[in-house]
Design an enzyme around this catalytic site. Structure first.
Site, PDB file in Angstrom:
ATOM      1  N   HIS A 167       0.820  -1.227   0.000  1.00 25.13           N
ATOM      2  CA  HIS A 167       0.000   0.000   0.000  1.00 25.13           C
ATOM      3  C   HIS A 167       0.847   1.268   0.000  1.00 25.13           C
ATOM      4  O   HIS A 167       0.329   2.346   0.274  1.00 25.13           O
ATOM      5  CB  HIS A 167      -0.930  -0.009   1.218  1.00 25.13           C
ATOM      6  CG  HIS A 167      -1.958  -1.097   1.157  1.00 25.13           C
ATOM      7  ND1 HIS A 167      -2.470  -1.728   2.265  1.00 25.13           N
ATOM      8  CD2 HIS A 167      -2.566  -1.692   0.098  1.00 25.13           C
ATOM      9  CE1 HIS A 167      -3.352  -2.653   1.894  1.00 25.13           C
ATOM     10  NE2 HIS A 167      -3.419  -2.657   0.584  1.00 25.13           N
ATOM     11  N   CYS A 221       5.326  16.801 -11.032  1.00 24.42           N
ATOM     12  CA  CYS A 221       6.578  16.404 -11.716  1.00 24.42           C
ATOM     13  C   CYS A 221       7.033  14.991 -11.322  1.00 24.42           C
ATOM     14  O   CYS A 221       7.983  14.474 -11.887  1.00 24.42           O
ATOM     15  CB  CYS A 221       7.698  17.412 -11.453  1.00 24.42           C
ATOM     16  SG  CYS A 221       8.332  17.384  -9.767  1.00 24.42           S
ATOM     17  N   GLY A 272      -0.750 -10.344  12.381  1.00 19.20           N
ATOM     18  CA  GLY A 272      -1.616  -9.192  12.663  1.00 19.20           C
ATOM     19  C   GLY A 272      -2.416  -8.665  11.499  1.00 19.20           C
ATOM     20  O   GLY A 272      -2.412  -7.460  11.247  1.00 19.20           O
TER      21      GLY A 272
HETATM   22  P1  NAD Z   1      -6.650  -4.656  10.487  1.00 22.64           P
HETATM   23  O1  NAD Z   1      -6.630  -3.309  11.140  1.00 22.64           O
HETATM   24  O2  NAD Z   1      -7.811  -5.011   9.660  1.00 22.64           O
HETATM   25  O3  NAD Z   1      -6.486  -5.796  11.602  1.00 22.64           O
HETATM   26  C1  NAD Z   1      -5.464  -5.804  12.542  1.00 22.64           C
HETATM   27  C2  NAD Z   1      -5.275  -7.238  13.006  1.00 22.64           C
HETATM   28  O4  NAD Z   1      -4.208  -7.254  13.947  1.00 22.64           O
HETATM   29  C3  NAD Z   1      -6.490  -7.862  13.695  1.00 22.64           C
HETATM   30  O5  NAD Z   1      -6.697  -9.176  13.202  1.00 22.64           O
HETATM   31  C4  NAD Z   1      -6.103  -7.884  15.178  1.00 22.64           C
HETATM   32  O6  NAD Z   1      -6.688  -8.971  15.877  1.00 22.64           O
HETATM   33  C5  NAD Z   1      -4.602  -8.019  15.077  1.00 22.64           C
HETATM   34  N1  NAD Z   1      -3.841  -7.488  16.207  1.00 22.64           N
HETATM   35  C6  NAD Z   1      -4.113  -6.402  16.954  1.00 22.64           C
HETATM   36  N2  NAD Z   1      -3.148  -6.223  17.872  1.00 22.64           N
HETATM   37  C7  NAD Z   1      -2.242  -7.216  17.680  1.00 22.64           C
HETATM   38  C8  NAD Z   1      -1.013  -7.545  18.307  1.00 22.64           C
HETATM   39  N3  NAD Z   1      -0.504  -6.825  19.307  1.00 22.64           N
HETATM   40  N4  NAD Z   1      -0.347  -8.628  17.866  1.00 22.64           N
HETATM   41  C9  NAD Z   1      -0.845  -9.383  16.835  1.00 22.64           C
HETATM   42  N5  NAD Z   1      -1.999  -9.116  16.210  1.00 22.64           N
HETATM   43  C10 NAD Z   1      -2.684  -8.030  16.625  1.00 22.64           C
HETATM   44  O7  NAD Z   1      -5.281  -4.783   9.729  1.00 22.64           O
HETATM   45  P2  NAD Z   1      -4.962  -5.159   8.249  1.00 22.64           P
HETATM   46  O8  NAD Z   1      -5.458  -6.538   7.956  1.00 22.64           O
HETATM   47  O9  NAD Z   1      -3.516  -4.835   8.090  1.00 22.64           O
HETATM   48  O10 NAD Z   1      -5.793  -4.132   7.355  1.00 22.64           O
HETATM   49  C11 NAD Z   1      -5.815  -2.765   7.669  1.00 22.64           C
HETATM   50  C12 NAD Z   1      -5.435  -1.825   6.531  1.00 22.64           C
HETATM   51  O11 NAD Z   1      -5.100  -0.552   7.082  1.00 22.64           O
HETATM   52  C13 NAD Z   1      -4.221  -2.269   5.798  1.00 22.64           C
HETATM   53  O12 NAD Z   1      -4.499  -2.043   4.476  1.00 22.64           O
HETATM   54  C14 NAD Z   1      -3.091  -1.335   6.230  1.00 22.64           C
HETATM   55  O13 NAD Z   1      -2.450  -0.798   5.100  1.00 22.64           O
HETATM   56  C15 NAD Z   1      -3.765  -0.167   6.873  1.00 22.64           C
HETATM   57  N6  NAD Z   1      -3.158   0.231   8.172  1.00 22.64           N
HETATM   58  C16 NAD Z   1      -1.813   0.405   8.287  1.00 22.64           C
HETATM   59  C17 NAD Z   1      -1.270   0.760   9.510  1.00 22.64           C
HETATM   60  C18 NAD Z   1       0.208   0.913   9.623  1.00 22.64           C
HETATM   61  O14 NAD Z   1       0.867   1.302   8.662  1.00 22.64           O
HETATM   62  N7  NAD Z   1       0.783   0.597  10.796  1.00 22.64           N
HETATM   63  C19 NAD Z   1      -2.089   0.951  10.620  1.00 22.64           C
HETATM   64  C20 NAD Z   1      -3.475   0.785  10.460  1.00 22.64           C
HETATM   65  C21 NAD Z   1      -3.990   0.413   9.229  1.00 22.64           C
END
Ligand code: NAD
Length: 248
Positions: A121, A132, A190
């Site tokens: 992403h 540019c 995660g």
């Molecule tokens: P999601 O937000 O849909 O789900 C997060 C997952 O992580 C859940 O299944 C949850 O149970 C699990 N989780 C939460 N805390 C955890 C921990 N401490 N250890 C292990 N697992 C844990 O995430 P997704 O599937 O990545 O989709 C979200 C979208 O949003 C993605 O496209 C991503 O690009 C974007 N996003 C990115 C960031 C970032 O860059 N850090 C943050 C938020 C969302």
């Protein structure tokens, strides 16, 4: 006890695998202080996701940029990589991991030392000029006045991550598909598996015969469908234990 057994199985699959891939989602960065987008404490409970639609960005850049600055250049800026990012970087350095496919845009895998990272992403640490095409580090951009403009051509700057309504960067997409096809073991960390087409990568690996290991605090869409070895727990805790198995 159950986790111990699962960890030993996971370590064995990784040791035997000729090519291992990690597929990470927002959960790997939660313990770095970056909340997921969805859920009760998620970012979308406080901000309107429509501001990150690509058409909105071009029509009302000041509105979009006020959210972008808050979330990505004030809040995310404090985040530091955690033990889970570190373990993945060490696995790569020791030849136990081929690459990371990440849905995250926070650059924390690279900051922890991972070299081969497919940014499905994009990445918030880079900005691109919409006129540019010049790419620049966010550390070199002044966010005092928004929207920020390109120092070369004065075009509107945009974070180099994909907005709602934009396609996946072709090189990252192709690199991820190739890695998923090649994987003999894939470790999901995660991710809910709800975001398409990123969530297809573990399925591609599974179809190619890979063992699927999953780390999550709770079951996801992957768990009952394709996961072979479920390691329940926080990413830092589980990955630290896995490192203990892999690097005794
Ligand atoms: P999601 O937000 O849909 O789900 C997060 C997952 O992580 C859940 O299944 C949850 O149970 C699990 N989780 C939460 N805390 C955890 C921990 N401490 N250890 C292990 N697992 C844990 O995430 P997704 O599937 O990545 O989709 C979200 C979208 O949003 C993605 O496209 C991503 O690009 C974007 N996003 C990115 C960031 C970032 O860059 N850090 C943050 C938020 C969302």
């Amino acid at each position: 006890m159950f986790l111990e057994v699962q960890l030993a199985k996971a370590a064995e699959a990784i040791r035997k695998s000729s090519y291992t891939v990690a597929f990470t989602g927002a959960g790997v960065s939660v313990e770095s202080g970056i909340p997921p987008f969805r859920g009760v404490d998620g970012i979308w409970s406080r901000y309107d996701p429509r501001l990150l639609e690509i058409n909105h960005f071009y029509e009302k850049p000041v509105e979009s940029w006020s959210l972008i600055r808050d979330i990505f250049y004030s809040y995310f800026k404090q985040a530091r990589f955690n033990r889970a990012h570190e373990v993945l970087a060490r696995m790569e350095a020791e030849g136990l991991l081929g690459c990371v496919i990440t849905q995250n845009i926070d650059n924390l895998h690279q900051e922890a030392g991972s070299r081969c990272v497919y940014e499905f992403h994009g990445n918030s640490k880079r900005l691109i000029c919409t006129r540019c095409g010049e790419s620049m580090d966010s550390a070199d951009v002044d966010f005092e006045n928004i929207p920020p403009y390109c120092s070369h051509c004065h075009g509107l700057l945009k974070p180099d991550f994909i907005f709602f309504g934009e396609g996946i960067p072709p090189a990252a997409f192709q690199g991820s598909v190739d890695a998923a096809n090649r994987a003999r073991t894939l470790i999901i960390i995660g991710s809910t598996g709800e975001v398409m087409p990123a969530s297809q990568m573990p399925y591609i690996a599974k179809q190619s015969g890979a063992v699927i290991i999953e780390v999550n605090i709770e079951p996801s869409r992957f768990t009952s469908g394709i996961t072979d070895i479920f390691l329940e727990g926080k990413a830092t805790y589980v990955m630290d234990l896995l490192a203990g198995e892999l690097f005794p």
